[in-house]
Write an enzyme that holds these catalytic residues in place. Structure first.
Site, PDB file in Angstrom:
ATOM      1  CD  GLU A 180      10.201  -1.263  56.732  1.00  0.00           C
ATOM      2  OE1 GLU A 180      11.267  -1.254  57.116  1.00  0.00           O
ATOM      3  OE2 GLU A 180       9.699  -2.431  56.916  1.00  0.00           O
ATOM      4  CD  GLU A 256       8.969  -5.876  55.060  1.00  0.00           C
ATOM      5  OE1 GLU A 256       9.178  -5.045  54.403  1.00  0.00           O
ATOM      6  OE2 GLU A 256       9.771  -6.044  55.900  1.00  0.00           O
TER       7      GLU A 256
END
Ligand SMILES: *[C@@H]1O[C@H](CO)[C@@H](O)[C@H](O)[C@H]1NC(C)=O
Ligand SMILES: *[C@@H]1O[C@H](CO)[C@@H](O)[C@H](O)[C@H]1NC(C)=O
Ligand SMILES: *[C@@H]1O[C@H](CO)[C@@H](O)[C@H](O)[C@H]1NC(C)=O
Ligand SMILES: *[C@@H]1O[C@H](CO)[C@@H](O)[C@H](O)[C@H]1NC(C)=O
Ligand SMILES: *[C@@H]1O[C@H](CO)[C@@H](O)[C@H](O)[C@H]1NC(C)=O
Ligand SMILES: *[C@@H]1O[C@H](CO)[C@@H](O)[C@H](O)[C@H]1NC(C)=O
Ligand SMILES: *[C@@H]1O[C@H](CO)[C@@H](O)[C@H](O)[C@H]1NC(C)=O
EC number: 3.2.1.46
Length: 667
Positions: A180, A256
């Site tokens: 991320e 995810e």
């Protein structure tokens, strides 16, 4: 519920849309197949989400692992993704790196190696993925950036993959970039090059574990990057993709997802996205953050795992609904099966997918989750209405000859407590290629030719219990400790490890040592101090004692603390009652980790490389402390926080040791 076909056959002759049995759906492979299915998985880490699991006593620990990984038992997970520990805070704690320092290598730290071995033991076919969130400071050469020296970062990551093979015989299948956070094309190509050079051609790259853009456009425009990247992995896609991602021809994964409280709404979220990530977004793998909620409930995102196992002291664990929702797909498919092209939404909302193994097996999964009972933590879910409906499936092509399907059923009941999960119903007869079913709302069905589905079961674990009020640890672990971290300590900045001093014959030759000496390349704003929390968040009045040893000669400082009120990404701003001693001969009592609010301070005569015993007692609004059994300060007045964890730590990234830790909770 009503499984039948009579009505449809009768009316079907006259009316294409059958009057009494609702809508028709074809399942057909004649027109070709859809994408290849890559599996459903769980993510351990990002960060420290399995911390408390390792300290469960047997048989409970093995039972939990069976519910997660054992084929045809529980979730029967097909993918295990783990964090490549980077010594920094990554949501619910820090995970240790295999290389704290440039000249250091150790492939036995933490619990992810152990977890991967346990998963493989149960399912040798399980897909393994590693992904870094943070990196030790030396990887960034002191800067908070992993791409300044991309060759160093690439060889650091590749060493983790080589170590997995060398020390644990684990073949890592996929590796990611930087969770991320920004990716760097040059780094990705260098990672590919380094993998190949080290004989790891089989290890494929996932990029970039963030949003669809910019990775999709960058991959689209760069031929070399296209060759380097195997999977476009995105997080929390809300079941949707972007047209350009489809055009890259790459496999698309929700690498995810979920991150939702694991009650029945969480189960509904999981059921909806497992189907619709493919139906809407053509994503062929979905990975849950997190695998198992094995961290203190009061850390961020408490209970956002497929099941809950965060009481090693009692042995209690809870097999939550997402485990059984996972089973609806995983027990009746394998990675490598193909989705049919004929998948989609039902007329009155809800969705169906169908998969085949090209040997003629067929698995159909339906879900009819209502909006409010399937909201995930993110992104926002647009309103929709789903109603009970009759559906008729027509099996065509290879599937036309199927005469019977096994039926597995879950129904979330939010009005009374009549939720059923993963129940085996009577097989449904398929007559002339068709069968009908009345779907109620908030249901999941699997219809399948696979016969060996199984709802695994163990006797109830021991009842839930609070953290013991009286707790001691002398950190004396003979030989090679199985895990590098002491039970129940949840590191929030820095890494606390068992340490054995082979040259010390005395009572402090086995200790707990804080070992991170340089600020890592962080993922969130780690504190400037190190801290590890333990105990019951509700505790307010208690006595804590601990032997401490500062190793940093002039700059050393350590603390014990109570009523510590925050962990995770906001650890910098945590408050509590902190009792510090320093190597310069002073002490302090502060109301926060940063030391902004000083309640008391003075001389302690403490210095580095001497063992001291610190004792901190807090009762109501008063705190006092002893040094080596003698009162050092008394009756500091405090108001907030009213309760929290116990903690130990250091005043900077420095070496320090702890021994003979003891808690007596008074209330
Ligand atoms: C592993 O995969 C092979 C090939 O698909 C399959 O035959 C075998 O049953 C699988 N083993 C397990 C434990 O799932
Ligand atoms: C489904 O696969 C199994 C092996 O996993 C095989 O024995 C069985 O015959 C297959 N069923 C059909 C309908 O092809
Ligand atoms: C859902 O149904 C309600 C009641 O019939 C209606 O008011 C609402 O507009 C519908 N919402 C959607 C998104 O169709
Ligand atoms: C489904 O069909 C049955 C008749 O076979 C009917 O009684 C029932 O009301 C139908 N259900 C719905 C939701 O339309
Ligand atoms: C369902 O059970 C839970 C816990 O067992 C209880 O707290 C809740 O009140 C029950 N709800 C209903 C509607 O019976
Ligand atoms: C190990 O023990 C020796 C002997 O007591 C001591 O001098 C040394 O400082 C200790 N090392 C560490 C790292 O604690
Ligand atoms: C560690 O200290 C204990 C005494 O506390 C002693 O019995 C033991 O032999 C020491 N271990 C080593 C490796 O020196």
């Amino acid at each position: 519920m009503n499984i039948g076909n009579q009505c449809c056959l009768f009316w079907g002759i006259f009316l294409h849309i059958s009057v009494c049995l609702g809508e028709d759906y074809d399942l057909d492979d004649k027109t070709g197949l859809g994408r290849s299915f890559d599996g459903i998985g769980g993510l351990s880490g990002g960060g420290a989400t399995s911390r408390l699991l390792v300290n469960y006593a047997e048989p409970y620990r093995s039972q939990i692992l069976d519910y997660l990984f054992r084929p045809q038992f529980g979730a029967s997970l097909q993918i295990l993704k783990v964090e490549i520990g980077g010594d920094a805070q990554t949501t619910d704690g820090t995970e240790p790196s295999h290389m704290h320092y440039e000249d250091d290598e150790n492939y036995f730290r933490g619990y992810e190696w152990w977890l991967m071995r346990e998963a493989k033991k149960r399912n040798p076919n399980i897909t393994l993925i590693g992904l870094p969130w943070a990196f030790p400071g030396w990887v960034g050469n002191g800067g908070n950036w992993p791409y300044s020296f991309p060759d160093i970062t690439a060889s650091y990551v590749v060493s983790w993959i080589l170590g997995a093979k060398q020390y644990h015989d684990l073949d890592i299948d996929y590796v990611g970039i930087w969770n991320e956070r920004s990716f760097n094309s040059k780094y990705i190509k260098l990672l590919r090059y380094t993998l190949d050079k080290r004989g790891l051609e089989r290890v494929k790259i996932i990029a970039s574990d963030n949003l669809w853009e910019p990775i999709t456009s960058v991959v689209f425009a760069d031929k070399d990057l296209q060759d380097a990247v195997e999977i476009l992995g995105v997080h929390y896609p809300g079941t949707n993709t972007v047209p350009k991602a489809l055009k890259t021809g790459k496999k698309l994964w929700s690498s995810e997802d979920y991150s939702t409280f694991n009650d029945n709404v969480g189960g509904g979220c999981w059921a909806r996205i497992l189907n619709q990530n493919y139906v809407n977004g053509k994503m062929t793998a979905t990975i849950s953050w997190n695998l198992v909620s094995s961290y203190y409930d009061d850390l961020p995102f408490g209970r956002d795992g497929l099941m809950t196992a965060n009481e090693p002291w009692s042995g209690n664990y809870v097999v939550e609904s997402p485990i059984w929702i996972t089973a609806h797909t995983t027990q009746f498919t394998e990675p490598g099966w193909m989705y049919l092209q004929t998948v989609g939404h039902f007329t009155h909302s809800g969705s169906y997918v169908a998969l085949t193994d090209e040997r003629g097996n067929l698995t159909i999964i339906t879900e009819t989750m209502t909006h409010d009972h399937s909201v995930c933590i993110r992104p926002p879910l647009l309103p929709y209405n789903v109603t009970a409906q009759n559906v008729t499936f027509h099996l065509k092509g290879t599937f036309a000859s199927i005469s019977e399907l096994q039926v597995w059923h879950s129904k979330f009941d939010f009005k009374s407590n009549k939720t059923v999960l993963f129940q085996n119903l009577r097989p449904v007869k398929v007559i002339e290629g068709s069968f009908s079913i009345e779907l109620d709302v908030d249901e999941v069905y699997t219809f399948t030719t696979v016969r060996n589905g199984h709802r695994g079961n163990y006797p109830d674990p021991p009842p839930s219990a609070p953290f013991p009020k009286s707790y001691k640890d002398d950190f004396d672990v003979s030989g090679n400790p199985y895990f590098s971290e002491a039970p129940n300590f949840a590191d929030q900045t820095g890494v606390f490890e068992y340490f054995t001093n082979l040259t010390d014959p005395g009572p402090h030759n086995s200790t707990l040592r804080q070992v991170v000496t340089q600020r890592p390349v962080t993922w969130v704003a780690d504190a400037d101090q190190t801290i590890s929390v333990i105990g019951d968040y509700k505790w307010h009045d208690l006595m804590v004692s601990c032997d401490i040893y500062m190793e940093a000669v002039h700059t050393g400082g350590v603390f014990v603390a109570v009523r510590v009120d925050k962990g995770g990404g906001v650890i910098r701003s945590t408050r509590g009652i902190f009792f510090w001693v320093y190597a310069d001969g002073t002490y302090k009592v502060t109301n926060d980790l940063r030391g902004m609010t000083v309640l008391a301070e003075g001389l302690s005569g403490t210095r580095a490389r001497v063992w001291y015993t610190l004792t901190l007692t807090v009762k109501g609004n008063y705190a006092s402390a002893d040094l080596n059994g003698y009162p050092l300060w008394k009756n500091a007045v405090l108001w907030e926080p009213r309760h929290g964890w116990v903690a130990i730590g250091t005043s900077s990234f420095e070496l320090a040791q702890f021994d003979n830790f003891a808690i007596e909770a008074l209330a």
